[in-house]
Motif scaffolding. Structure first.
Motif, PDB file in Angstrom:
ATOM      1  N   SER A  33       8.358   9.013 -21.527  1.00 59.75           N
ATOM      2  CA  SER A  33       9.073   8.383 -22.369  1.00 59.75           C
ATOM      3  C   SER A  33      10.338   7.771 -21.555  1.00 59.75           C
ATOM      4  O   SER A  33      11.203   7.381 -22.305  1.00 59.75           O
ATOM      5  N   ALA A  34      10.692   8.180 -20.206  1.00 58.17           N
ATOM      6  CA  ALA A  34      12.076   7.636 -19.510  1.00 58.17           C
ATOM      7  C   ALA A  34      11.356   7.285 -18.314  1.00 58.17           C
ATOM      8  O   ALA A  34      10.156   7.502 -17.913  1.00 58.17           O
ATOM      9  N   PRO A  35      12.295   6.316 -17.552  1.00 59.08           N
ATOM     10  CA  PRO A  35      11.886   5.686 -16.447  1.00 59.08           C
ATOM     11  C   PRO A  35      11.614   6.949 -15.262  1.00 59.08           C
ATOM     12  O   PRO A  35      10.966   6.815 -14.237  1.00 59.08           O
ATOM     13  N   SER A  36      12.114   8.063 -15.505  1.00 66.48           N
ATOM     14  CA  SER A  36      12.425   9.104 -14.364  1.00 66.48           C
ATOM     15  C   SER A  36      11.065  10.400 -14.550  1.00 66.48           C
ATOM     16  O   SER A  36      10.889  11.391 -13.941  1.00 66.48           O
ATOM     17  N   GLU A  37      10.145   9.764 -15.666  1.00 68.28           N
ATOM     18  CA  GLU A  37       8.904  10.944 -15.887  1.00 68.28           C
ATOM     19  C   GLU A  37       7.740  10.066 -16.176  1.00 68.28           C
ATOM     20  O   GLU A  37       7.863   9.128 -16.639  1.00 68.28           O
ATOM     21  N   GLY A  38       6.545  10.764 -15.958  1.00 65.27           N
ATOM     22  CA  GLY A  38       5.465  10.212 -16.140  1.00 65.27           C
ATOM     23  C   GLY A  38       4.174  10.484 -15.129  1.00 65.27           C
ATOM     24  O   GLY A  38       4.572  11.443 -14.242  1.00 65.27           O
ATOM     25  N   ARG A  39       3.067  10.018 -15.484  1.00 63.28           N
ATOM     26  CA  ARG A  39       2.040  10.207 -14.464  1.00 63.28           C
ATOM     27  C   ARG A  39       2.170   9.704 -13.270  1.00 63.28           C
ATOM     28  O   ARG A  39       2.414   8.322 -13.221  1.00 63.28           O
ATOM     29  N   VAL A  40       2.106   9.997 -12.068  1.00 65.47           N
ATOM     30  CA  VAL A  40       2.068   9.528 -10.846  1.00 65.47           C
ATOM     31  C   VAL A  40       0.874   8.608 -10.401  1.00 65.47           C
ATOM     32  O   VAL A  40      -0.357   9.192 -10.626  1.00 65.47           O
ATOM     33  N   GLU A  41       1.059   7.367 -10.076  1.00 66.30           N
ATOM     34  CA  GLU A  41      -0.014   6.323  -9.811  1.00 66.30           C
ATOM     35  C   GLU A  41       0.443   5.772  -8.385  1.00 66.30           C
ATOM     36  O   GLU A  41       1.838   5.481  -8.096  1.00 66.30           O
ATOM     37  N   ILE A  42      -0.306   5.560  -7.534  1.00 66.14           N
ATOM     38  CA  ILE A  42      -0.304   4.925  -6.173  1.00 66.14           C
ATOM     39  C   ILE A  42      -1.308   3.859  -5.948  1.00 66.14           C
ATOM     40  O   ILE A  42      -2.306   3.756  -6.676  1.00 66.14           O
ATOM     41  N   GLU A  96       0.851  -1.205  -0.045  1.00 71.87           N
ATOM     42  CA  GLU A  96      -0.167  -0.173   0.052  1.00 71.87           C
ATOM     43  C   GLU A  96       0.894   1.056  -0.002  1.00 71.87           C
ATOM     44  O   GLU A  96       1.956   1.534   0.739  1.00 71.87           O
ATOM     45  N   GLY A  97       0.537   2.223  -0.982  1.00 68.18           N
ATOM     46  CA  GLY A  97       1.255   3.461  -0.885  1.00 68.18           C
ATOM     47  C   GLY A  97       2.476   3.422  -1.888  1.00 68.18           C
ATOM     48  O   GLY A  97       3.126   4.449  -2.065  1.00 68.18           O
ATOM     49  N   THR A  98       2.743   2.239  -2.616  1.00 63.57           N
ATOM     50  CA  THR A  98       3.748   2.274  -3.501  1.00 63.57           C
ATOM     51  C   THR A  98       3.405   3.168  -4.540  1.00 63.57           C
ATOM     52  O   THR A  98       2.272   3.254  -5.116  1.00 63.57           O
ATOM     53  N   VAL A  99       4.486   3.869  -5.314  1.00 64.10           N
ATOM     54  CA  VAL A  99       4.118   4.677  -6.374  1.00 64.10           C
ATOM     55  C   VAL A  99       5.051   4.309  -7.561  1.00 64.10           C
ATOM     56  O   VAL A  99       6.008   3.486  -7.439  1.00 64.10           O
ATOM     57  N   ARG A 100       4.559   4.620  -8.615  1.00 70.55           N
ATOM     58  CA  ARG A 100       5.065   4.438 -10.065  1.00 70.55           C
ATOM     59  C   ARG A 100       4.626   5.446 -11.040  1.00 70.55           C
ATOM     60  O   ARG A 100       3.949   6.447 -10.751  1.00 70.55           O
ATOM     61  N   LEU A 101       5.540   5.562 -11.864  1.00 72.49           N
ATOM     62  CA  LEU A 101       5.198   6.438 -13.096  1.00 72.49           C
ATOM     63  C   LEU A 101       5.024   5.749 -14.386  1.00 72.49           C
ATOM     64  O   LEU A 101       5.488   4.993 -14.802  1.00 72.49           O
ATOM     65  N   ALA A 102       4.071   6.431 -14.987  1.00 70.62           N
ATOM     66  CA  ALA A 102       3.162   5.545 -16.183  1.00 70.62           C
ATOM     67  C   ALA A 102       3.234   6.919 -17.297  1.00 70.62           C
ATOM     68  O   ALA A 102       2.853   7.918 -17.002  1.00 70.62           O
ATOM     69  N   GLY A 103       3.549   6.508 -18.499  1.00 69.17           N
ATOM     70  CA  GLY A 103       2.938   7.200 -19.705  1.00 69.17           C
ATOM     71  C   GLY A 103       4.055   8.285 -20.025  1.00 69.17           C
ATOM     72  O   GLY A 103       4.190   8.850 -20.955  1.00 69.17           O
ATOM     73  N   ARG A 157       7.388  20.205  -4.353  1.00 64.79           N
ATOM     74  CA  ARG A 157       7.516  19.481  -3.140  1.00 64.79           C
ATOM     75  C   ARG A 157       7.029  17.845  -3.281  1.00 64.79           C
ATOM     76  O   ARG A 157       7.507  17.051  -2.701  1.00 64.79           O
ATOM     77  N   ASP A 158       5.752  18.188  -3.844  1.00 63.06           N
ATOM     78  CA  ASP A 158       5.122  16.775  -4.146  1.00 63.06           C
ATOM     79  C   ASP A 158       6.170  15.951  -4.954  1.00 63.06           C
ATOM     80  O   ASP A 158       6.256  14.565  -4.553  1.00 63.06           O
ATOM     81  N   ALA A 159       6.496  16.306  -5.794  1.00 64.25           N
ATOM     82  CA  ALA A 159       7.363  15.574  -7.056  1.00 64.25           C
ATOM     83  C   ALA A 159       8.702  15.302  -6.327  1.00 64.25           C
ATOM     84  O   ALA A 159       8.865  14.094  -6.581  1.00 64.25           O
ATOM     85  N   LEU A 160       9.083  16.032  -5.486  1.00 63.46           N
ATOM     86  CA  LEU A 160      10.404  15.718  -4.794  1.00 63.46           C
ATOM     87  C   LEU A 160       9.987  14.394  -3.963  1.00 63.46           C
ATOM     88  O   LEU A 160      11.147  13.454  -3.787  1.00 63.46           O
ATOM     89  N   VAL A 161       9.042  14.272  -3.306  1.00 59.82           N
ATOM     90  CA  VAL A 161       8.901  13.299  -2.365  1.00 59.82           C
ATOM     91  C   VAL A 161       8.833  11.946  -3.598  1.00 59.82           C
ATOM     92  O   VAL A 161       9.107  10.732  -3.262  1.00 59.82           O
ATOM     93  N   VAL A 162       7.783  11.893  -4.613  1.00 62.47           N
ATOM     94  CA  VAL A 162       7.709  10.789  -5.438  1.00 62.47           C
ATOM     95  C   VAL A 162       9.070  10.575  -5.700  1.00 62.47           C
ATOM     96  O   VAL A 162       9.661   9.206  -5.982  1.00 62.47           O
ATOM     97  N   CYS A 163       9.895  11.475  -6.473  1.00 62.38           N
ATOM     98  CA  CYS A 163      11.340  11.068  -6.856  1.00 62.38           C
ATOM     99  C   CYS A 163      12.060  10.492  -6.103  1.00 62.38           C
ATOM    100  O   CYS A 163      12.791   9.316  -5.967  1.00 62.38           O
ATOM    101  N   GLY A 164      12.173  10.904  -4.845  1.00 61.61           N
ATOM    102  CA  GLY A 164      12.886  10.110  -3.360  1.00 61.61           C
ATOM    103  C   GLY A 164      12.461   8.940  -3.270  1.00 61.61           C
ATOM    104  O   GLY A 164      12.975   7.863  -3.153  1.00 61.61           O
ATOM    105  N   GLY A 183       7.459   8.796   1.700  1.00 61.81           N
ATOM    106  CA  GLY A 183       6.540   8.471   0.738  1.00 61.81           C
ATOM    107  C   GLY A 183       5.463   9.415   0.415  1.00 61.81           C
ATOM    108  O   GLY A 183       5.020  10.187   1.384  1.00 61.81           O
ATOM    109  N   LEU A 184       4.977   9.207  -0.635  1.00 63.57           N
ATOM    110  CA  LEU A 184       3.789  10.181  -0.850  1.00 63.57           C
ATOM    111  C   LEU A 184       2.642   9.918   0.061  1.00 63.57           C
ATOM    112  O   LEU A 184       1.947  10.899   0.693  1.00 63.57           O
TER     113      LEU A 184
END
Length: 198
Positions: A114-123, A105-112, A140-147, A184-185
């Motif tokens: 063109s690189a592993p470090s960008e995309g729509r945030v999904e949880i 629960e609470g795991t995040v991923r990026l989708a959509g 600040r939200d993006a910083l947490v997702v990236c971390g 985490g987010l």
């Protein structure tokens, strides 16, 4: 379909019911594509491992399937090619098993992206992947997702308005209020899982 003999619901000997009788699956040709179908049919995201040789113990009774040859895209194990129900050349020492996986629960991923470090945030919540609404979304939200994903960005770019395409499924989070230091987010303030106006 069920798993038996494991120490948790995500692992065990594969058992399938035909004519109200539970039986096992022989491990001849058993591999990860077969395990993927089993795990998805049982509601898991994927299979981590396909075991052979009665790894979770020998079953009893019938051996229902042998020479199962899934492509991995089937939705049910009984849709995969096999010898026919009850046709086998196995003993229970060859029972097939799987180890399935679901994210925490609470795991995040990026989708959509063109690189592993960008995309729509999904949880991941309540056994479903969902999206995050962009109300109050900022760097600040993006910083947490990236971390959380293991990226080391000091100044991530926060995109909004479905920049990487609209998601499907539920909108899990809205009104995020991360400080940027959360692990985490899910640790950021938000309006409650499933509560949104998006």
């Amino acid at each position: 379909l069920r798993l038996a003999g494991g120490s948790s619901s995500k692992e065990g000997r594969v058992e399938i019911s035909f004519n109200n009788t539970w039986g096992t699956v022989c491990d001849d040709s058993w591999g990860i594509d077969d395990a993927q179908v089993v795990c998805r049919q049982l509601g898991f995201e994927r299979a981590d491992y396909a075991y052979q040789s009665a790894f979770f113990g020998q079953g009893i009774g019938s051996i229902h399937l042998d020479d199962v040859d899934c492509t991995g895209s089937e939705t049910r194990l009984d849709q995969c090619p096999h010898r026919g129900v009850g046709n086998h050349n196995c003993g229970h020492g060859e029972d097939a098993s799987v180890l399935c996986w679901n994210p925490d629960e609470g795991t995040v991923r990026l989708a959509g992206g063109s690189a592993p470090s960008e995309g729509r945030v999904e949880i991941f919540y309540n056994s479903l992947w969902g999206t995050v609404c962009d109300d109050n979304w900022d760097s600040r939200d993006a910083l947490v997702v990236c971390g959380q994903l293991g990226f080391d960005f000091a100044r991530p770019t926060a995109r909004s308005s479905a920049y990487f395409g609209q998601g499907s499924g539920p909108i899990h989070l809205d009104e995020l209020g991360c400080t940027g230091s959360e692990p985490g987010l899910a640790n950021c303030t938000h309006g409650g899982v499933g509560n949104h106006n998006c």
